[in-house]
Design a protein around this motif. Structure first.
Motif, PDB file in Angstrom:
ATOM      1  N   LEU A  61      41.964  34.516  47.538  1.00  0.00           N
ATOM      2  CA  LEU A  61      42.621  34.555  46.233  1.00  0.00           C
ATOM      3  C   LEU A  61      42.207  35.831  45.518  1.00  0.00           C
ATOM      4  O   LEU A  61      41.008  36.106  45.377  1.00  0.00           O
ATOM      5  CB  LEU A  61      42.201  33.348  45.381  1.00  0.00           C
ATOM      6  CG  LEU A  61      42.723  33.343  43.946  1.00  0.00           C
ATOM      7  CD1 LEU A  61      44.224  33.072  43.925  1.00  0.00           C
ATOM      8  CD2 LEU A  61      41.984  32.317  43.112  1.00  0.00           C
ATOM      9  N   SER A  63      41.670  37.434  42.263  1.00  0.00           N
ATOM     10  CA  SER A  63      41.476  36.931  40.903  1.00  0.00           C
ATOM     11  C   SER A  63      41.718  38.003  39.844  1.00  0.00           C
ATOM     12  O   SER A  63      41.954  37.674  38.681  1.00  0.00           O
ATOM     13  CB  SER A  63      40.067  36.357  40.743  1.00  0.00           C
ATOM     14  OG  SER A  63      39.099  37.324  41.070  1.00  0.00           O
ATOM     15  N   LYS A  64      41.673  39.276  40.249  1.00  0.00           N
ATOM     16  CA  LYS A  64      41.857  40.365  39.297  1.00  0.00           C
ATOM     17  C   LYS A  64      42.430  41.570  40.026  1.00  0.00           C
ATOM     18  O   LYS A  64      42.014  41.891  41.136  1.00  0.00           O
ATOM     19  CB  LYS A  64      40.500  40.738  38.684  1.00  0.00           C
ATOM     20  CG  LYS A  64      40.524  41.929  37.760  1.00  0.00           C
ATOM     21  CD  LYS A  64      39.118  42.268  37.278  1.00  0.00           C
ATOM     22  CE  LYS A  64      39.120  43.547  36.456  1.00  0.00           C
ATOM     23  NZ  LYS A  64      37.742  43.922  36.068  1.00  0.00           N
ATOM     24  N   ARG A  66      45.310  44.592  41.478  1.00  0.00           N
ATOM     25  CA  ARG A  66      46.421  44.750  42.431  1.00  0.00           C
ATOM     26  C   ARG A  66      45.896  45.496  43.641  1.00  0.00           C
ATOM     27  O   ARG A  66      45.169  46.472  43.510  1.00  0.00           O
ATOM     28  CB  ARG A  66      47.565  45.558  41.807  1.00  0.00           C
ATOM     29  CG  ARG A  66      48.287  44.808  40.711  1.00  0.00           C
ATOM     30  CD  ARG A  66      49.396  45.639  40.062  1.00  0.00           C
ATOM     31  NE  ARG A  66      50.435  45.951  41.017  1.00  0.00           N
ATOM     32  CZ  ARG A  66      50.917  47.186  41.212  1.00  0.00           C
ATOM     33  NH1 ARG A  66      50.466  48.212  40.548  1.00  0.00           N
ATOM     34  NH2 ARG A  66      51.869  47.390  42.089  1.00  0.00           N
ATOM     35  N   GLU A  79      48.875  40.725  44.028  1.00  0.00           N
ATOM     36  CA  GLU A  79      48.547  40.821  42.608  1.00  0.00           C
ATOM     37  C   GLU A  79      47.667  39.654  42.170  1.00  0.00           C
ATOM     38  O   GLU A  79      47.652  38.599  42.808  1.00  0.00           O
ATOM     39  CB  GLU A  79      49.827  40.842  41.782  1.00  0.00           C
ATOM     40  CG  GLU A  79      50.690  42.055  42.097  1.00  0.00           C
ATOM     41  CD  GLU A  79      51.889  42.194  41.191  1.00  0.00           C
ATOM     42  OE1 GLU A  79      52.193  41.247  40.440  1.00  0.00           O
ATOM     43  OE2 GLU A  79      52.516  43.257  41.233  1.00  0.00           O
ATOM     44  N   ALA A  80      46.954  39.872  41.061  1.00  0.00           N
ATOM     45  CA  ALA A  80      46.052  38.850  40.518  1.00  0.00           C
ATOM     46  C   ALA A  80      46.762  37.507  40.423  1.00  0.00           C
ATOM     47  O   ALA A  80      47.919  37.429  40.015  1.00  0.00           O
ATOM     48  CB  ALA A  80      45.541  39.269  39.148  1.00  0.00           C
ATOM     49  N   GLY A  81      46.055  36.469  40.831  1.00  0.00           N
ATOM     50  CA  GLY A  81      46.589  35.114  40.795  1.00  0.00           C
ATOM     51  C   GLY A  81      47.224  34.682  42.102  1.00  0.00           C
ATOM     52  O   GLY A  81      47.529  33.499  42.269  1.00  0.00           O
ATOM     53  N   GLN A  82      47.401  35.607  43.030  1.00  0.00           N
ATOM     54  CA  GLN A  82      48.039  35.260  44.303  1.00  0.00           C
ATOM     55  C   GLN A  82      47.006  34.835  45.345  1.00  0.00           C
ATOM     56  O   GLN A  82      45.970  35.486  45.505  1.00  0.00           O
ATOM     57  CB  GLN A  82      48.826  36.449  44.864  1.00  0.00           C
ATOM     58  CG  GLN A  82      50.089  36.762  44.109  1.00  0.00           C
ATOM     59  CD  GLN A  82      50.864  37.889  44.763  1.00  0.00           C
ATOM     60  OE1 GLN A  82      50.305  38.899  45.174  1.00  0.00           O
ATOM     61  NE2 GLN A  82      52.178  37.714  44.844  1.00  0.00           N
TER      62      GLN A  82
END
Length: 121
Positions: A61, A63-64, A66, A79-82
């Motif tokens: 994951l 978290s922050k 790209r 990208e963050a969150g993916q």
């Protein structure tokens, strides 16, 4: 059950804006926390591995930030969150300050991290 926090894990690799912390969590797997500043390109530290790319698979994951992932098939952006799966044959480049956690087969990850240490020594 094995659990740990980023702060409890030893630093395995550090240099030029990159910090890698790893811990074997059993079952042949290692958890890795990585942070790297914008502009960090891991490609040069992977030179000498097959195809000059990381050959270890990672599930994780972001978290922050790209990350651009270069592969023989082309490029992809994470990208963050993916959540991600980075299969064998990739070289990450940080497009922004980035942090991620991933899980990888211990034996394969150890080979890559040892190689990276040699390349940056």
């Amino acid at each position: 059950m094995t659990s740990t926090t980023r702060e409890e894990m030893p630093v395995t690799f550090q240099g030029e804006g990159v910090e890698v912390r790893t811990q074997d969590i059993g079952g042949g797997m290692t958890v890795m926390f990585m942070s790297a500043v914008k502009g960090t390109d891991l490609g040069p530290s992977l030179k000498g591995l097959p195809d000059d790319l990381c050959q270890c698979p990672h599930w994780g994951l972001l978290s922050k930030g790209r990350v651009r992932l270069r592969t023989k098939q082309g490029e992809e952006i994470c990208e963050a969150g993916q959540a991600f799966y980075w299969g064998p044959g990739h070289a990450p480049e940080m497009l922004e300050d980035s942090e991620f956690v991933n899980f990888s087969p211990t034996e394969k990850l150890d080979v890559v991290l040892s190689h990276m240490k040699e390349q940056t020594a």
